[in-house]
Scaffold this active site. Structure first.
Site, mmCIF file in Angstrom:
data_model
loop_
_atom_site.group_PDB
_atom_site.id
_atom_site.type_symbol
_atom_site.label_atom_id
_atom_site.label_comp_id
_atom_site.label_asym_id
_atom_site.label_seq_id
_atom_site.Cartn_x
_atom_site.Cartn_y
_atom_site.Cartn_z
ATOM 1 N N LYS A 55 8.399 51.502 -113.738
ATOM 2 C CA LYS A 55 9.014 53.001 -113.461
ATOM 3 C C LYS A 55 8.931 52.371 -111.813
ATOM 4 O O LYS A 55 9.783 52.830 -111.090
ATOM 5 C CB LYS A 55 8.390 53.893 -114.012
ATOM 6 C CG LYS A 55 8.553 55.166 -113.590
ATOM 7 C CD LYS A 55 8.177 56.737 -113.418
ATOM 8 C CE LYS A 55 8.408 57.941 -113.354
ATOM 9 N NZ LYS A 55 8.060 58.951 -112.928
ATOM 10 N N GLN A 56 8.006 52.104 -111.478
ATOM 11 C CA GLN A 56 7.630 51.882 -109.593
ATOM 12 C C GLN A 56 6.959 50.663 -109.660
ATOM 13 O O GLN A 56 6.510 50.156 -110.309
ATOM 14 C CB GLN A 56 7.221 53.241 -109.864
ATOM 15 C CG GLN A 56 6.041 53.291 -110.155
ATOM 16 C CD GLN A 56 5.723 54.909 -110.123
ATOM 17 O OE1 GLN A 56 5.711 55.795 -111.244
ATOM 18 N NE2 GLN A 56 5.170 55.810 -109.190
ATOM 19 N N GLU A 76 4.100 54.578 -114.625
ATOM 20 C CA GLU A 76 3.996 55.290 -115.357
ATOM 21 C C GLU A 76 4.730 54.530 -116.582
ATOM 22 O O GLU A 76 4.781 56.113 -117.563
ATOM 23 C CB GLU A 76 4.852 56.714 -115.017
ATOM 24 C CG GLU A 76 3.929 57.424 -114.390
ATOM 25 C CD GLU A 76 4.146 58.910 -113.227
ATOM 26 O OE1 GLU A 76 5.028 59.268 -113.934
ATOM 27 O OE2 GLU A 76 2.798 60.011 -112.629
ATOM 28 N N ASP A 107 1.273 61.423 -103.625
ATOM 29 C CA ASP A 107 2.193 60.979 -102.714
ATOM 30 C C ASP A 107 2.060 60.659 -101.000
ATOM 31 O O ASP A 107 2.031 60.161 -100.423
ATOM 32 C CB ASP A 107 3.410 62.241 -103.346
ATOM 33 C CG ASP A 107 4.320 62.207 -104.638
ATOM 34 O OD1 ASP A 107 3.337 61.609 -105.259
ATOM 35 O OD2 ASP A 107 5.387 62.129 -104.577
HETATM 36 C C1 BGC Z 1 6.556 59.229 -109.709
HETATM 37 C C2 BGC Z 1 4.662 59.442 -109.181
HETATM 38 C C3 BGC Z 1 4.844 60.558 -107.855
HETATM 39 C C4 BGC Z 1 5.689 61.806 -108.928
HETATM 40 C C5 BGC Z 1 5.536 63.063 -108.368
HETATM 41 C C6 BGC Z 1 6.528 59.967 -110.424
HETATM 42 O O1 BGC Z 1 7.768 60.050 -110.263
HETATM 43 O O2 BGC Z 1 5.914 58.477 -111.167
HETATM 44 O O3 BGC Z 1 4.072 58.541 -109.031
HETATM 45 O O4 BGC Z 1 4.038 61.142 -108.347
HETATM 46 O O5 BGC Z 1 6.914 61.675 -109.349
HETATM 47 O O6 BGC Z 1 6.478 62.226 -106.988
#
Ligand code: BGC
Length: 756
Positions: free
Chosen positions: A585-586, A475, A349
């Protein structure tokens, strides 16, 4: 610059504890009610010191080779927040009597959080209370509470009971993987005592054995006091008489010192407290204002035409400052210092979402974030060995002091892209500063060690370099071959290592690094070759980048037909179910296009955006900002605005439902990037600075300023033009869309000619 919440709603208490928390990157105090809440009201009462952690064993039913054995987690430290106010026999609580007013204010210029109340007790005694809190940016160990009570009609004794409590536990939720699963007590009390000057608690953590101390001193004019200590807590009671129209004040100075920064926390805390007490409180408040005035000068993005988004952006930029560690042992945890979510861990992050903001606005902090990664490089080397790599370094997916803290490797340690993310930050730093010395001191070592890891993790097949068995940013898709994002960032990492080593060599600065790393010239050739033949998955039929080798072969998950209560999917579906489907998820491939879009054909990015958008749930807060940036890049400003709003309002409107566990710090960086990298299209490239400025239809204009290679540049975008002003430094060339401009002092570029 105020964030205001009016009215008293017990359901908003925990969320407001997060939003109105006060922090300075070292110390963070959630905005809990001094008087406490009844047992049925949800609250998370915590005070956190960045990078101050305890350890706990990770319990696996089936533990495999190389799994981390212990996990570090941030500690909820000694509680200084409690102050009980009584009027005679009646104790103040907003849950009884009548609240005629209740307002919370976060003042982002003063750097304080305030609670203002007018309360009438059940017996009809009426008072006005103003409580101001500050965690000082100037004296990082200091937290102050100024508690003012004005009597409106009450005559009689008034009493403050002020506590220091070491009997604290960390909070937990066994059903949410984003917070700790067990409530644990981490502090062992060594001493809880006091003298005329202060009261204190000295303690240490159970497994990591780190010590810390909290010292408190009060200022309460006209009060008589009594002191009690026992069972890991102290209580100081102040009493006096008050009459209508009179105001009384209690000031509580709390100093937190920990072993990671202080040789002797108890002794150092005493000296710090003495220095603080020698100054007038107003002086401390003024210093806070001055610090912030300086910060805002460079950090603020000003929007003309939307107060709500302006406030949310200010909140993001302020939160980033409150969250970011400013010494080599600390970084920015996923929740900053506003909550215990993600256990105070640092993730990618930082490098991809928050670092760019600091790089553009505050170089000292940006540099420090890099220093932290250098500081844990040895731990990353050990981690690589643990995972079977004979060379290089593999940064942990989540950590505090260096070791991997992820207990679920498919969406943890397997995210090898973190190596590339960190390398990317070092390279961006170099491109934005030309600071080759920092590369000689730390950058080159990080770049070479991470590049070596790719050489070990990947392999050549038919002359093409593949990286198998990793997880990309998304993820919901784990353990895949050739994740597009990972391969692209590894490619940059390998090329970056070559570039920096060659530059150092040309400047005669390479020798110490070469010696230290036993670096061989052949490695340069190997890095360059692997990068050149890196496999980048591309689907001919659809004309898009495939997220990985198998993603497009999976069944598309129909998540749109699910009720909102089924989100985030990670809490409702077995991971295997998700892994078997096309569901993200992202942002993953779309994120790769944001970072590496200059080398990718626009049609490919457009088609990929259209393909991945309906497959993405945005269950991660790291997602909408990237979709906003890429929508702007591809010219869809309406969509860019929609995603920007989602990103900007995420915590203020608690759209993910877990703001109570802490702010989403990466998204705060992401919200800033929506404007600067999205709407204004700023990119820091090897070839120089690039802008693709556009104005959202809803706004009259916006402006911001940033540092770049020894210059300070102001950029303002209005309906018709993009104005660039060179505030500091020597002239330079800037590319705006496809055209190059020479910025000598000012430049006014008509927008209609440049857009599209
Ligand atoms: C995300 C990750 C992130 C982590 C901490 C997770 O929900 O999928 O990409 O690094 O949260 O923020």
């Amino acid at each position: 610059m105020l964030l205001i919440d009016t009215g008293f709603d017990p359901a908003r208490i925990a969320r407001n504890e997060t939003l109105f928390h006060t922090a300075n990157g070292y110390l963070g105090v959630r905005a809990c009610l001094e008087e406490g809440v009844p047992p049925h009201v949800p609250t998370i009462r915590s005070t956190l010191i960045n990078a101050f952690y305890d350890e706990k064993p990770i319990a696996y039913a089936e533990k495999m080779k190389g799994f981390p054995e212990t996990q570090q987690g941030i500690v909820n430290v000694v509680d200084c927040q409690s102050i009980r106010l009584s009027l005679g026999e009646e104790r103040f609580t907003p849950f009884e009597g009548t609240l005629h007013a209740f307002t919370r204010i976060l003042d982002m210029e003063a750097g304080t959080a305030q609670r203002e109340m007018e309360w009438e007790s059940p017996a009809g005694n009426r008072i006005r209370i103003v409580i101001t809190r500050m965690v000082s940016f100037e004296v990082r160990e200091l937290f102050v509470i100024r508690y003012q009570v004005e009597s409106l009609n009450y005559q009689g004794p008034i009493c403050f009971a002020s506590f220091l409590d070491g009997n604290v536990t960390n909070s937990a939720d066994p059903d949410d993987p984003r917070v700790a699963s067990e409530t644990m007590r981490h502090l062992i009390i060594d001493e809880a005592w006091g003298d005329e000057e202060s009261s204190w608690i000295a303690c240490h953590t159970t497994l990591s054995g780190l010590s810390m101390a909290t010292r408190v001193s009060h200022h309460a004019e006209g009060f008589s006091s009594a002191f009690l200590a026992g069972d890991g807590a102290t209580e100081t009671v102040f009493t006096r008489e008050i009459e209508p129209g009179q105001t009384t004040v209690l000031v509580k100075y709390c100093v937190y010192t920990d072993e990671r920064r202080h040789k002797n926390p108890l002794v150092d805390g005493k000296a710090i407290l003495r220095e603080v007490l020698a100054r007038p409180l107003e002086g401390l408040f003024e210093a806070q204002r001055a610090y912030l005035a300086n910060y805002w000068k460079n950090a603020r993005v000003v929007i003309d035409g939307d107060d709500k988004l302006q406030r949310s952006l200010d909140f993001s930029v302020f939160s980033l400052l409150q969250s970011v560690g400013k010494d080599a042992v600390s970084n920015i945890s996923a929740k900053g210092l506003s909550g215990e979510g993600y256990e105070g861990h640092y993730f990618w992050d930082t490098e991809i979402y928050s670092f760019p903001f600091f790089l553009l606005t505050n170089l000292a902090i940006a540099k420090n974030l890099l220093r932290y990664r250098y500081f844990i490089l040895d731990a990353a080397r050990r981690h690589a060995r643990l995972l079977g790599h004979t060379k290089g370094a593999l940064y942990p997916w989540r950590t505090i002091a260096g070791p991997e803290c992820s207990g679920y490797f498919p969406s943890g340690s397997a995210q090898y892209h973190i190596n590339g993310d960190i390398a990317h930050a070092f390279l961006q730093y170099y491109r934005a500063t030309n600071d080759l010395d920092l590369m000689a001191q730390m950058g080159a070592e990080v770049l070479v060690e991470t590049a070596r890891l790719w050489m070990d993790a990947g392999h050549f097949l038919d002359g093409v370099f593949h990286i198998n068995g990793v997880t990309g940013p998304d993820e919901y898709t784990c353990l895949v071959n050739n994740n597009c994002y990972t391969n692209l960032i590894a490619q940059e990492n390998l090329r970056g290592a070559v570039e920096i080593m060659e530059l150092l060599d040309a400047e005669g600065k390479a020798e110490p690094v070469v010696k230290k790393l036993g670096f061989q010239a052949e490695e340069l050739i190997a890095f360059r070759h692997a990068a050149d033949v890196m496999y980048i998955p591309y689907d001919e039929k659809r004309g898009i980048h495939a997220q990985d080798d198998s993603f497009l072969q999976k069944e598309v998950m129909d998540f749109l037909s699910l009720p909102p209560s089924e989100f985030p999917l990670l809490q409702h579906f077995h991971p295997l179910y998700l892994y078997r489907h096309q569901v993200c998820k992202q942002a993953d491939t779309v994120l790769a296009h944001y970072l590496f879009g200059e080398d990718i054909r626009e049609e490919v990015m457009c088609r990929s955006f259209d393909y991945y958008e309906p497959l993405t749930t945005h269950d991660s807060s790291l997602s909408t900002c990237i979709f906003s940036i890429m929508a702007a890049r591809l010219g869809n400003m309406n969509k860019a605005m929609t995603y920007f709003k989602m990103s900007a309002m995420l915590d203020l409107e608690d759209t993910q439902g877990n703001t109570k566990d802490g702010i989403h710090t990466a998204n705060m960086g992401g919200a800033y990037l929506c404007v600067v990298a999205g709407f204004a299209g700023l990119r820091i490239l090897k070839s120089g600075l690039l802008l693709r400025p556009r104005l959202p239809r809803e706004w009259k204009g916006y402006h911001f300023q940033f540092f770049y290679c020894g210059r300070k540049i102001r950029c303002e975008i209005t309906e018709n033009q993009c104005s660039l002003l060179l505030l500091e430094g020597v002239p330079l060339t800037i590319r705006v869309f496809e055209q190059e401009y020479w910025l000598e002092e000012t430049l006014e570029i008509p927008l209609d000619k440049t857009v599209g």
